[in-house]
Design an enzyme around this catalytic site. Structure first.
Site, short mmCIF file in Angstrom:
data_model
loop_
_atom_site.label_atom_id
_atom_site.label_comp_id
_atom_site.label_asym_id
_atom_site.label_seq_id
_atom_site.Cartn_x
_atom_site.Cartn_y
_atom_site.Cartn_z
N ASN A 92 8.85 -88.09 37.94
CA ASN A 92 7.90 -88.19 39.04
C ASN A 92 8.69 -88.68 40.37
OD1 ASN A 92 5.85 -87.38 37.41
ND2 ASN A 92 5.07 -89.43 37.14
N ASP A 94 6.95 -89.79 42.89
CA ASP A 94 5.98 -90.74 43.68
C ASP A 94 6.52 -92.23 43.32
OD1 ASP A 94 3.74 -90.07 40.88
OD2 ASP A 94 4.66 -91.90 41.19
N HIS A 109 14.44 -87.24 39.29
CA HIS A 109 14.46 -86.15 40.32
C HIS A 109 14.03 -86.50 41.58
CE1 HIS A 109 12.44 -83.06 37.09
NE2 HIS A 109 13.57 -83.24 36.83
N CYS A 117 20.75 -87.64 54.12
CA CYS A 117 21.35 -86.87 55.00
C CYS A 117 22.28 -86.03 54.31
CB CYS A 117 21.89 -87.84 55.84
SG CYS A 117 22.91 -86.75 57.20
N CYS A 136 19.56 -88.68 61.70
CA CYS A 136 19.79 -89.40 60.47
C CYS A 136 19.95 -90.86 60.98
CB CYS A 136 21.18 -89.09 59.64
SG CYS A 136 21.76 -90.23 58.41
N CYS A 139 23.95 -91.69 60.34
CA CYS A 139 24.98 -91.27 61.27
C CYS A 139 24.54 -90.59 62.46
CB CYS A 139 25.49 -89.96 60.50
SG CYS A 139 24.54 -88.67 60.11
N GLU A 204 -2.56 -82.97 25.92
CA GLU A 204 -2.63 -82.19 24.79
C GLU A 204 -1.03 -81.89 24.52
OE1 GLU A 204 -3.80 -79.15 27.62
OE2 GLU A 204 -1.86 -78.99 28.49
P1 NAD Z 1 14.68 -75.48 34.17
O1 NAD Z 1 14.89 -73.83 33.61
O2 NAD Z 1 15.22 -76.50 33.37
O3 NAD Z 1 12.92 -75.32 34.29
C1 NAD Z 1 12.40 -74.73 33.35
C2 NAD Z 1 11.03 -74.65 33.83
O4 NAD Z 1 11.00 -74.95 35.24
C3 NAD Z 1 10.39 -73.35 33.65
O5 NAD Z 1 10.09 -73.06 32.43
C4 NAD Z 1 9.52 -73.26 34.57
O6 NAD Z 1 8.41 -73.79 34.29
C5 NAD Z 1 10.35 -74.01 35.77
N1 NAD Z 1 11.18 -73.09 36.72
C6 NAD Z 1 12.40 -73.40 36.78
N2 NAD Z 1 12.97 -72.46 37.92
C7 NAD Z 1 12.01 -72.00 37.97
C8 NAD Z 1 11.91 -70.58 39.10
N3 NAD Z 1 12.80 -70.55 39.76
N4 NAD Z 1 10.63 -70.25 39.11
C9 NAD Z 1 9.57 -70.69 38.42
N5 NAD Z 1 9.53 -71.59 37.66
C10 NAD Z 1 10.64 -72.07 37.38
O7 NAD Z 1 14.96 -75.30 35.74
P2 NAD Z 1 16.48 -75.39 36.47
O8 NAD Z 1 16.51 -74.06 37.31
O9 NAD Z 1 17.49 -75.14 35.43
O10 NAD Z 1 16.43 -76.56 36.97
C11 NAD Z 1 16.81 -77.63 36.35
C12 NAD Z 1 17.18 -78.71 37.16
O11 NAD Z 1 16.40 -78.65 38.41
C13 NAD Z 1 17.18 -80.01 36.48
O12 NAD Z 1 18.18 -80.46 37.12
C14 NAD Z 1 15.85 -80.55 36.87
O13 NAD Z 1 16.22 -81.90 36.94
C15 NAD Z 1 15.71 -80.10 38.36
N6 NAD Z 1 14.27 -80.03 38.80
C16 NAD Z 1 13.87 -80.29 40.07
C17 NAD Z 1 12.46 -80.27 40.22
C18 NAD Z 1 11.83 -80.83 41.71
O14 NAD Z 1 11.17 -80.32 42.18
N7 NAD Z 1 12.28 -82.07 41.51
C19 NAD Z 1 11.84 -79.48 39.53
C20 NAD Z 1 12.48 -78.95 38.56
C21 NAD Z 1 13.80 -79.02 38.09
N1 APR Z 2 -3.13 -87.88 31.01
C1 APR Z 2 -2.06 -87.36 30.16
N2 APR Z 2 -1.43 -86.44 30.34
C2 APR Z 2 -1.87 -85.56 31.12
C3 APR Z 2 -2.91 -85.61 32.12
C4 APR Z 2 -3.49 -87.18 32.03
N3 APR Z 2 -4.63 -87.45 32.88
N4 APR Z 2 -3.02 -84.76 32.91
C5 APR Z 2 -2.25 -83.89 32.73
N5 APR Z 2 -1.47 -84.29 31.78
C6 APR Z 2 -0.37 -83.69 30.97
C7 APR Z 2 -0.65 -82.22 30.88
O1 APR Z 2 -1.33 -81.67 29.65
C8 APR Z 2 1.01 -81.57 31.13
O2 APR Z 2 1.44 -81.60 29.65
O3 APR Z 2 0.64 -83.78 31.69
C9 APR Z 2 1.59 -82.61 31.92
C10 APR Z 2 2.03 -82.52 32.99
O4 APR Z 2 2.94 -81.26 33.20
P1 APR Z 2 3.72 -80.74 34.31
O5 APR Z 2 2.66 -80.30 35.27
O6 APR Z 2 4.68 -79.46 33.96
O7 APR Z 2 4.47 -81.73 35.10
P2 APR Z 2 5.91 -82.27 34.41
O8 APR Z 2 6.06 -82.29 33.00
O9 APR Z 2 6.07 -83.70 34.96
O10 APR Z 2 6.98 -81.46 35.18
C11 APR Z 2 8.33 -81.59 34.98
O11 APR Z 2 8.88 -80.00 36.68
O12 APR Z 2 8.32 -78.88 38.44
C12 APR Z 2 9.14 -79.96 38.02
O13 APR Z 2 9.97 -81.92 39.24
C13 APR Z 2 8.95 -81.44 38.36
O14 APR Z 2 9.31 -83.32 37.55
C14 APR Z 2 8.47 -81.93 37.46
C15 APR Z 2 9.20 -81.28 36.23
#
Ligand code: NAD
Ligand code: APR
Length: 236
Positions: A92, A94, A109, A117, A136, A139, A204
């Site tokens: 997260n 946040d 993340h 910057c 920035c 800088c 879930e």
């Molecule tokens: P990934 O292949 O690890 O991510 C898989 C999942 O991310 C997919 O199943 C899909 O749900 C989503 N995803 C990834 N790229 C996507 C795209 N172009 N369009 C739609 N869904 C997409 O992703 P990645 O490209 O290999 O990136 C992984 C790296 O990026 C990791 O280092 C991760 O920490 C970072 N990351 C950062 C964020 C963010 O917003 N902070 C989000 C996801 C990943």
């Molecule tokens: N309590 C417990 N679990 C919950 C709740 C709740 N109130 N609400 C939702 N969930 C669960 C959902 O069932 C889901 O499995 O939290 C999970 C949220 O999954 P995502 O939305 O995919 O979020 P996350 O797994 O954190 O995504 C990973 O993907 O896009 C990137 O950077 C982004 O850090 C994020 C990463």
């Protein structure tokens, strides 16, 4: 429940859902309203920095009114009261772990309330809007400021420190993550390989549910405090 020495907790968007922060892949989640390709990749930022800044400015403004929930406070209590080590690794961006009292969560993340910057590489705490005209603080140059958030395709932060914690853990707890995004989705296999007990707390079953020794399903504000009390009473 046996007593554990070193605990690693991985958290995802589900942990903050009951604080009012949208998750990514649930119904109505962020990726059902925005395309990752438009707002969360380095290419998106090169192509349309105004849109990417707007996406994170909106999320940063939305963060102003949110508060940690009972699950965040329970994890801070685990950190305070557990006799061994507790490492919180969060996907997260946040700041709710810190607001609940967690001392040093690893933001793999990045952080919504920090700005990076690209010109000088310095990070600064940041709660205002960012745009191409933002100078920035380190800088003084303009045009290089971006949210200090790891985008798809970029390397997450502190991976060495995270893997060290995973290998040394005897309990791995995954909370509120769908197990969709690597490398976080691979942590359960790595720590299990090293001999840890693995528990998933989620609304879930996640993508990686089959890899966990135990699963507890329900809202984080209910299942996390109960699980923390179970761990602490076992080691009392
Ligand atoms: P990934 O292949 O690890 O991510 C898989 C999942 O991310 C997919 O199943 C899909 O749900 C989503 N995803 C990834 N790229 C996507 C795209 N172009 N369009 C739609 N869904 C997409 O992703 P990645 O490209 O290999 O990136 C992984 C790296 O990026 C990791 O280092 C991760 O920490 C970072 N990351 C950062 C964020 C963010 O917003 N902070 C989000 C996801 C990943
Ligand atoms: N309590 C417990 N679990 C919950 C709740 C709740 N109130 N609400 C939702 N969930 C669960 C959902 O069932 C889901 O499995 O939290 C999970 C949220 O999954 P995502 O939305 O995919 O979020 P996350 O797994 O954190 O995504 C990973 O993907 O896009 C990137 O950077 C982004 O850090 C994020 C990463």
């Amino acid at each position: 429940m046996p007593t554990y020495r070193n605990i690693v907790v991985l958290t995802g968007a589900g942990l903050s859902a009951e604080s009012g922060i949208a998750t990514f892949r649930d119904k109505g989640g962020i990726w059902s309203r925005f395309d990752i390709e438009d707002v969360a990749t380095p290419d998106a930022f090169r192509r349309n920095p105004v849109l990417v800044h707007q996406f994170y400015n909106d999320r940063r403004r939305g963060h102003a009114g949110v508060k940690p929930n009972a699950a965040h406070f329970a994890l801070a209590k685990l950190e305070r009261e557990h006799a061994g080590s507790v490492t919180v690794v969060t996907q997260n961006i946040d700041a709710l772990h810190e607001a609940a009292g967690s001392k040093n969560p690893i933001h793999m993340h990045g952080e919504l309330l920090k700005a990076l910057c690209a010109l000088c590489g310095e990070r600064n705490v940041w709660s205002d809007d960012l745009d191409l005209k933002t100078a920035c603080p380190s800088c003084a140059k303009k045009g290089g400021m971006r949210p200090d958030v790891v985008w798809f395709g970029e390397m997450p932060y502190e991976m060495e420190r995270i893997y060290e914690a995973l290998i040394g853990a005897d309990l791995f707890i995954s909370i509120g993550t769908s197990g969709n995004v690597y490398p976080a989705a691979g942590f359960v296999a790595a720590t299990r390989e090293a001999g840890a007990r693995t528990v998933e707390l989620n609304l879930e079953p996640s993508e990686g549910a089959h890899l966990f020794d135990e699963a507890i399903h329900g809202p984080a504000t209910q299942i996390v405090p109960a699980f923390v009390d179970r761990i602490l009473s076992a080691s009392a």
